[in-house]
Design a protein around this motif. Sequence first.
Motif, PDB file in Angstrom:
ATOM      1  N   PHE A  54       0.870  -1.162   0.000  1.00 21.91           N
ATOM      2  CA  PHE A  54       0.000   0.000   0.000  1.00 21.91           C
ATOM      3  C   PHE A  54       0.909   1.213   0.000  1.00 21.91           C
ATOM      4  N   ASN A  55       0.798   2.054  -1.028  1.00 20.49           N
ATOM      5  CA  ASN A  55       1.678   3.211  -1.174  1.00 20.49           C
ATOM      6  C   ASN A  55       0.893   4.504  -1.070  1.00 20.49           C
ATOM      7  N   SER A  56       1.569   5.524  -0.575  1.00 18.60           N
ATOM      8  CA  SER A  56       1.004   6.854  -0.526  1.00 18.60           C
ATOM      9  C   SER A  56       2.014   7.816  -1.123  1.00 18.60           C
ATOM     10  N   ASN A  61      -2.809  13.521  -2.125  1.00 16.92           N
ATOM     11  CA  ASN A  61      -3.760  12.559  -1.565  1.00 16.92           C
ATOM     12  C   ASN A  61      -3.921  11.395  -2.531  1.00 16.92           C
ATOM     13  N   THR A  62      -2.856  10.623  -2.680  1.00 13.48           N
ATOM     14  CA  THR A  62      -2.851   9.482  -3.591  1.00 13.48           C
ATOM     15  C   THR A  62      -2.538   8.226  -2.814  1.00 13.48           C
ATOM     16  N   GLY A  91      -4.660   2.624  -8.434  1.00 20.15           N
ATOM     17  CA  GLY A  91      -4.419   3.856  -7.699  1.00 20.15           C
ATOM     18  C   GLY A  91      -5.546   4.854  -7.823  1.00 20.15           C
ATOM     19  N   ALA A  92      -5.580   5.775  -6.858  1.00 21.81           N
ATOM     20  CA  ALA A  92      -6.573   6.847  -6.849  1.00 21.81           C
ATOM     21  C   ALA A  92      -5.957   8.088  -6.220  1.00 21.81           C
ATOM     22  N   VAL A 100      -8.142  11.244  -9.912  1.00 24.36           N
ATOM     23  CA  VAL A 100      -7.559  10.292 -10.857  1.00 24.36           C
ATOM     24  C   VAL A 100      -7.879   8.884 -10.385  1.00 24.36           C
ATOM     25  N   LEU A 101      -8.311   8.032 -11.301  1.00 21.86           N
ATOM     26  CA  LEU A 101      -8.457   6.603 -11.057  1.00 21.86           C
ATOM     27  C   LEU A 101      -7.637   5.910 -12.137  1.00 21.86           C
TER      28      LEU A 101
END
Length: 160
Positions: A54-56, A61-62, A91-92, A100-101
Amino acid sequence: MKKFLLAIVALFGCTLSFARVGLGGAFSYSLSTYPHAMVSFSARTDESPWCVSFNSQLGKNTITLFLDDWFINERLAEHLDYFVLWGMSYGATFESCETVLAMGCRFGGGFDLFFMNRRIEIFGQSVWNPYFGAIKEDERYSPLFRPVNFPCTAGLRFWF
């Protein structure tokens, strides 16, 4: 944060009695037309070839989910392994000016260096991760395609 960690433990809970579990964090920098840095949390078991991350993205805010299948994972030396992977990314981004999706495929490889009877793992990997999706900017929707995206990652995992 407690609920997130509890969900990860529950996800791998069924394998805890049969396999060792590696949990850790990493820092990534994506070499692309839109370079960016990320921090991540990853989980693996020694019974499955799959690695979940799980990346941020830093400064945005991605959030991105990476599912990687380490279809080659071999030992080079006593404490050094290498791996080759394929995977998927989802990703979002939720910012005030854009949404963005996106999803994509991943192909790459890397190295693991183990210490303390294979309880501590230092790893590095590089992948090609082209992705596509949709972007909403200023109430306008448009397609998104980024074929040039090469995340390079270094991190640490603790094995239980």
